[in-house]
Design a protein around this motif. Structure first.
Motif, short mmCIF file in Angstrom:
data_model
loop_
_atom_site.label_atom_id
_atom_site.label_comp_id
_atom_site.label_asym_id
_atom_site.label_seq_id
_atom_site.Cartn_x
_atom_site.Cartn_y
_atom_site.Cartn_z
N ASN A 1 -5.62 -10.35 -1.44
CA ASN A 1 -5.55 -9.09 -2.20
C ASN A 1 -6.95 -8.56 -2.48
O ASN A 1 -7.22 -7.36 -2.34
CB ASN A 1 -4.81 -9.29 -3.52
N MET B 1 -8.49 -7.19 0.74
CA MET B 1 -7.89 -5.90 1.15
C MET B 1 -8.51 -4.75 0.39
O MET B 1 -8.71 -3.67 0.95
CB MET B 1 -6.38 -5.91 0.88
N ALA B 2 -8.82 -4.99 -0.87
CA ALA B 2 -9.39 -3.92 -1.69
C ALA B 2 -10.74 -3.48 -1.13
O ALA B 2 -11.16 -2.35 -1.36
CB ALA B 2 -9.52 -4.40 -3.13
N GLN C 1 -11.22 -1.24 5.02
CA GLN C 1 -10.69 0.10 5.32
C GLN C 1 -9.31 -0.01 5.95
O GLN C 1 -8.31 0.11 5.28
CB GLN C 1 -11.65 0.87 6.23
N VAL D 1 -6.15 -1.67 6.97
CA VAL D 1 -5.41 -2.90 6.70
C VAL D 1 -4.07 -2.83 7.43
O VAL D 1 -3.30 -1.88 7.24
CB VAL D 1 -5.18 -3.10 5.18
N HIS E 1 -0.33 -7.44 -2.43
CA HIS E 1 -0.46 -6.01 -2.70
C HIS E 1 -0.16 -5.22 -1.43
O HIS E 1 -1.06 -4.71 -0.76
CB HIS E 1 -1.86 -5.69 -3.22
N ASP F 1 0.99 -2.45 -0.90
CA ASP F 1 0.69 -1.01 -0.87
C ASP F 1 -0.64 -0.71 -0.16
O ASP F 1 -0.90 0.43 0.22
CB ASP F 1 0.69 -0.41 -2.29
N HIS F 2 -1.47 -1.75 0.05
CA HIS F 2 -2.73 -1.54 0.78
C HIS F 2 -2.53 -1.39 2.29
O HIS F 2 -3.44 -0.95 2.99
CB HIS F 2 -3.69 -2.71 0.57
N GLU G 1 -1.84 0.03 5.75
CA GLU G 1 -1.72 1.36 6.35
C GLU G 1 -0.76 1.32 7.53
O GLU G 1 -0.26 2.35 7.96
CB GLU G 1 -3.11 1.82 6.82
#
Ligand code: VGL
Ligand code: ZN
Length: 202
Positions: free
Chosen positions: A33, A36-37, A40, A42, A97, A99-100, A102
């Motif tokens: 996580n 990933m933050a 760019q 993912v 997470h 939602d990261h 793409e």
């Protein structure tokens, strides 16, 4: 260089309590996580089998999980039923997470063939489309993390290297099944393909 982070199969069934649990598979989620933050592009993969998939031992009379059989495309380990489309075991781990991401590449949806790699099914010919996605986004380097190091991470990393991407596998952000020496063989195979194996950042 433009870089993508590829997170392999961080799904409930591969984590403790799941149908094909990889030991300590959930321990890598929180550092992934964090990574990933900072990344760019993912990409996630999601093992996504129909019920009765040919990689399941239950689909073969008299066979048990972890037996090896010959399939038209080569040897195939038989697995416990896992990651069945739409079932809770196929969902991403709730702490991930998601939602990261793409892009999510689903694989293993053809009943007759398994698909370990994020790039090709196990015939090493049928593409998933990920190569085109990465190239059209201008990506030439991939960092791969997730489950399992000796199966889906390994196949994905070797294919990526053979396709000409610069590939790093963060071993500290992977966990292995380690079946009959599969981990050692996977490490040797990845190194031979030119994959960089890293134990931590930098
Ligand atoms: C995997 C076995 C069967 C993996 C997927 O994600 O490594 N292993 N299906
Ligand atoms: Zn599978």
């Amino acid at each position: 260089m433009s870089q993508a982070l590829i997170v392999i199969d961080l799904q409930q069934d591969f984590c403790p309590g799941g149908a094909l649990a990889v030991p300590d598979g959930d321990r890598i989620i929180s550092p992934i996580n964090a990574l990933m933050a900072d990344s760019q592009a993912v990409v996630f993969t999601q093992d996504w089998h129909p019920a009765g998939h040919s990689s399941f031992a239950t689909s073969h009379e008299g066979k048990a999980p972890y037996d090896l059989i010959d399939m038209p495309y080569g040897p195939q380990v038989l697995w416990p039923d896992h990651c069945i489309q739409g079932q809770p075991g196929a969902e991403f781990h709730p702490e991930l997470h998601a939602d990261h991401a793409e892009m999510v590449i689903r694989k293993g949806y053809n009943a007759a063939i398994d698909s370990y790699s994020a790039f090709f099914e196990n015939d090493h010919k049928t593409p998933t489309g990920l190569e085109g996605y990465l190239r059209t986004r201008g990506i030439d380097k991939v960092v791969i993390v997730g489950l399992a190091l000796d199966f889906c991470v390994n196949f994905s990393a070797v294919d990526a290297a053979q396709l000409g991407f610069a590939v790093t596998v963060r071993e500290d952000l992977c966990r292995a099944i380690d079946l009959d020496g599969s981990l050692g063989a996977a490490r040797d195979g990845m190194r031979a393909a030119g994959v960089r194996l890293e134990a931590s950042d930098g």
